[in-house]
Design a protein around this motif. Structure first.
Motif, PDB file in Angstrom:
ATOM      1  N   ALA A 172       0.849  -1.194   0.000  1.00 47.57           N
ATOM      2  CA  ALA A 172       0.000   0.000   0.000  1.00 47.57           C
ATOM      3  C   ALA A 172       0.877   1.233   0.000  1.00 47.57           C
ATOM      4  N   ALA A 173       0.320   2.317  -0.502  1.00 44.63           N
ATOM      5  CA  ALA A 173       0.918   3.642  -0.363  1.00 44.63           C
ATOM      6  C   ALA A 173      -0.149   4.702  -0.546  1.00 44.63           C
ATOM      7  N   HIS A 174      -1.281   4.311  -1.139  1.00 51.52           N
ATOM      8  CA  HIS A 174      -2.466   5.153  -1.159  1.00 51.52           C
ATOM      9  C   HIS A 174      -3.365   4.738   0.008  1.00 51.52           C
ATOM     10  N   SER A 175      -4.269   5.616   0.384  1.00 51.46           N
ATOM     11  CA  SER A 175      -5.043   5.381   1.596  1.00 51.46           C
ATOM     12  C   SER A 175      -6.313   4.578   1.345  1.00 51.46           C
ATOM     13  N   SER A 176      -6.833   4.036   2.450  1.00 55.48           N
ATOM     14  CA  SER A 176      -8.203   3.522   2.542  1.00 55.48           C
ATOM     15  C   SER A 176      -8.407   2.186   1.864  1.00 55.48           C
ATOM     16  N   PRO A 215     -13.432  26.542 -10.526  1.00 54.23           N
ATOM     17  CA  PRO A 215     -12.695  25.735  -9.556  1.00 54.23           C
ATOM     18  C   PRO A 215     -11.364  25.224 -10.089  1.00 54.23           C
ATOM     19  N   PHE A 216     -10.344  25.279  -9.225  1.00 56.38           N
ATOM     20  CA  PHE A 216      -9.068  24.619  -9.455  1.00 56.38           C
ATOM     21  C   PHE A 216      -9.023  23.409  -8.531  1.00 56.38           C
ATOM     22  N   CYS A 217      -8.997  22.234  -9.110  1.00 53.81           N
ATOM     23  CA  CYS A 217      -8.952  20.980  -8.349  1.00 53.81           C
ATOM     24  C   CYS A 217      -7.493  20.523  -8.325  1.00 53.81           C
ATOM     25  N   ALA A 218      -6.831  20.724  -7.198  1.00 50.70           N
ATOM     26  CA  ALA A 218      -5.393  20.464  -7.085  1.00 50.70           C
ATOM     27  C   ALA A 218      -5.160  19.098  -6.453  1.00 50.70           C
ATOM     28  N   ILE A 219      -4.668  18.160  -7.248  1.00 51.08           N
ATOM     29  CA  ILE A 219      -4.468  16.784  -6.805  1.00 51.08           C
ATOM     30  C   ILE A 219      -3.168  16.262  -7.396  1.00 51.08           C
ATOM     31  N   TYR A 220      -2.402  15.505  -6.612  1.00 45.66           N
ATOM     32  CA  TYR A 220      -1.217  14.857  -7.152  1.00 45.66           C
ATOM     33  C   TYR A 220      -1.627  13.928  -8.304  1.00 45.66           C
ATOM     34  N   SER A 221      -0.732  13.785  -9.260  1.00 48.65           N
ATOM     35  CA  SER A 221      -1.011  12.903 -10.398  1.00 48.65           C
ATOM     36  C   SER A 221      -1.405  11.506  -9.941  1.00 48.65           C
ATOM     37  N   THR A 222      -0.647  10.940  -9.019  1.00 48.38           N
ATOM     38  CA  THR A 222      -0.915   9.566  -8.579  1.00 48.38           C
ATOM     39  C   THR A 222      -2.263   9.437  -7.896  1.00 48.38           C
ATOM     40  N   PHE A 223      -2.731  10.492  -7.232  1.00 51.11           N
ATOM     41  CA  PHE A 223      -4.015  10.431  -6.540  1.00 51.11           C
ATOM     42  C   PHE A 223      -5.184  10.745  -7.475  1.00 51.11           C
ATOM     43  N   LEU A 224      -4.927  11.469  -8.544  1.00 52.43           N
ATOM     44  CA  LEU A 224      -5.993  11.741  -9.505  1.00 52.43           C
ATOM     45  C   LEU A 224      -6.490  10.448 -10.149  1.00 52.43           C
TER      46      LEU A 224
END
Length: 641
Positions: free
Chosen positions: A119-123, A392-401
């Motif tokens: 794992a490295a992403h959550s949930s 809206p600006f939706c700011a998300i890391y590439s890996t989390f998008l």
């Protein structure tokens, strides 16, 4: 190098089996020494510190009570697993963590049988643990066998929909499953939302001393196997008064909250649960991120991630920078745009500091929204904002998008809503390795009709792209930028609105054209200098846009050069594939053009320095030079092959 701590009791522990012969007093000493060893190791390597310090006692208790690796201990996100690695036979390599060839900063199945699920992403932990529990009951086989399935999940990770999907399923299946809710009021940033408020009420609804007083008279109400545990873990009775109603309605038996730093509470509760649990069980433990290291405890993020540091002072050893970080440039530019346009708002999924939106929240709190670890919701919430007339600006890391891709397609792209996606950590990210690499966003966004996809070659270009996104109302638009510092270029005072779908030529040449998309432009220009020295003067262009392509630029480069090479820090199927499609449609390949596309290789690249990772990917200047020579049929000696 700091002095290593003295750890005489921990030195006796080579595997979790060694904990079982120790007294509870010995286990307390192991925990103290394990905390000191973790601090010492991370001071030398850098990495995730606070999360691991918060679960030291819990880690000791779990391995002492349960029979790992037969019992499957699954850490959610797993950035808190450094103490776990020390106890599971990897202490001799702990000072290699997050280094090239060293231990991963997360759990990894190929690294140890004590890491049953990576794992490295959550949930993800409850879903995976439920899978193990069902596999166990269906006769599934692993080399170590399958006993109990235990998920350790933080309160921040519990805010994600996937965790509740798993709990809903587990409650219905009624399998024996143990979930440890590690409640430290902190993920990477302070938690947000109704769930956080609910958990706070569970342990703040009445003073702890009231439950301690009530415990003496209530112990007799418990079944005999629970009585001794309850005497030592008096907070167990808090659930009788405050209740774990939400979790119980989902089909879980609820125990807690208990002090996650008190082994006198943890050990009897875990032993009782191991002996008595029959269905899904949730144990609610209260911990403190960064526990036992004052600089981490004082830090706003609980010492989430650190560079190398001095153990005595906590002072981090960071090299001075002459250029701002890309994230800071994005944040400052967005503030400029928001000052001029009250419709601009910002959305982050539990990463306000990582995305720079903490600065936006300070200036415009009513227009900044941290939605928790819920990328799917973040995307659709942004779509609703856009449909409501906001920008809206939706700011998300590439890996989390990646976690919100269906929403990007269904809720944004199909409806052509002008959501602005600020994609941080694009490209290879170094010590976090494959799980956090921003490799796929160009490929999975540029194939969507009506999407505009940009990549900043440097920090000045990023400023222009933020301004371009702010002004773009014709549909969804995304711009990607890497982790770390900029190139040190001169910065404009304000961003200019770029013409959509138009690139730029950086230098004119002949024979070979190098067309870069993103921050490999610097390496491309270095490669051009090396080719100059060989008597080959290439043309270099910055595409700026993967979609829409600058058709005129691409076709001009293709028709006026013997060879065309595209360079990008993304996976197969991205910018180069769109260029190849255009060339095929226009029949350019029939003219004998030699086309090459340089992309990330079709492998997952393990952690290393970014430079070393790009060497593996063959996307540094020397690689670009070699590819150009190969395309022209020229040997290293400057002769035709």
């Amino acid at each position: 190098m700091t002095d290593r701590p003295q750890t005489p009791t921990l030195d006796r522990v080579n595997s979790p089996a060694d904990l079982k012969s120790l007294t509870d007093a010995d286990l307390r000493r192991v925990a103290d020494e394990l905390r000191a060893e973790t601090i010492s190791a991370v001071s030398e390597t850098g990495g995730h510190l606070g999360a691991g310090l918060g679960v030291v006692e819990l880690t000791v208790a779990l391995h002492a009570v349960f029979d790992t690796p037969r019992d499957k201990l699954i850490w959610d996100v797993s950035h808190q697993s450094y103490p776990h690695k020390i106890l599971t036979g990897r202490r001799d390599r702990i000072r290699s963590i997050r280094q090239e060839g060293g231990l991963s900063g997360f759990t990894k199945r190929s690294e140890s049988p004590y890491d049953p699920f990576g794992a490295a992403h959550s949930s993800t932990s409850i879903s995976a643990a439920l899978g193990f529990a069902v596999a166990r009951d269906l006769g599934g086989v692993t080399p170590e066998g399958i006993g109990d399935a235990i998920a350790v999940i933080g309160d921040g990770a519990m805010s994600a929909g996937m965790a509740f999907e798993a709990m809903n399923n587990a409650g219905a299946l009624k399998k024996r499953l143990i979930v440890i809710l590690n409640d430290n009021e902190m993920s990477i940033a302070p938690p947000v939302g109704a769930l956080s408020s609910y958990l706070s009420r569970l342990y703040a609804g009445a003073p702890f001393q009231e439950f301690k007083a009530a415990a003496k008279g209530a112990v007799s109400l418990l079944p005999p196997p629970f009585q001794e545990g309850a005497k030592r873990a008096k907070e167990l009775l808090k659930s009788m008064t405050v209740g774990g109603t939400l979790f119980e309605e989902l089909g879980f038996s609820y125990v807690g909250p208990i002090d996650g730093h008190d082994l006198d509470q943890l050990l009897p509760v875990l032993r009782t649960v191991k002996a008595r649990a029959t269905g899904p069980m949730l144990i609610h433990v209260i911990t403190r991120k960064g526990k036992g290291f004052a600089p981490a405890e004082r830090a706003r993020d609980g010492g989430h991630a650190t560079a190398k540091f001095d153990v005595a002072t906590g002072q981090q050893h960071k090299a001075p920078s002459n250029a701002p970080s890309y994230t800071r440039v994005f944040a400052d530019t967005l503030l400029q745009e928001a000052a001029a346009d009250s419709r601009i708002c910002a959305v982050t999924a539990a990463m306000p500091d990582g995305t720079g939106l903490n600065l936006f929240a300070e200036r415009y709190p009513s227009r900044c929204f941290d939605v928790g670890i819920a990328e799917q919701h973040a995307v659709t919430f942004s779509a609703g904002l856009a449909a409501g007339g906001m920008r809206p600006f939706c700011a998300i890391y590439s890996t989390f998008l990646q976690r919100g891709y269906d929403q990007v397609v269904h809720d944004v792209a199909i409806q052509r809503l002008p959501v602005r996606f600020a994609i941080d950590r694009a490209g290879l990210v170094g010590a976090d390795g494959a799980t956090h690499a921003g490799s796929y966003d160009t490929a999975f966004l540029a194939n969507l009709p009506g999407f505009v996809v940009m990549a900043a070659a440097d920090e000045a270009e990023l400023r222009h792209m933020v301004a371009t996104a702010a002004a773009h109302d014709a549909g969804p638009i995304a711009f990607r930028f890497p982790r770390g510092e900029g190139e040190g270029v001169a910065m404009p005072e304000r961003g200019e609105v770029l013409e959509i779908g138009k690139g730029r030529v950086m230098r004119e040449g002949a024979r070979v054209a190098l067309l870069s998309f993103g921050t490999r432009l610097g390496e491309t220009l270095k490669a051009a200098e090396a080719l100059d020295a060989r008597g080959i003067a290439p043309t270099v262009a910055d595409a700026r846009f993967a979609k829409p392509l600058d058709r005129d630029l691409v076709l001009t480069l293709a028709r006026n050069h013997e060879a065309l090479i595209t360079i990008e820090e993304g996976a197969i199927g991205g910018f180069g594939s769109h260029v190849a499609q255009l060339l095929a449609e226009e029949g350019v390949f029939d003219t004998g053009l030699r086309f090459r596309s340089m992309v990330l290789p079709d492998i997952f690249i393990d952690q290393a320095s970014p430079r070393a990772m790009y060497d593996v990917a063959a996307l540094n200047a020397a690689d670009i030079e070699a590819r150009a020579l190969d395309a022209l049929g020229v040997t290293r000696l400057g002769k035709r092959a």
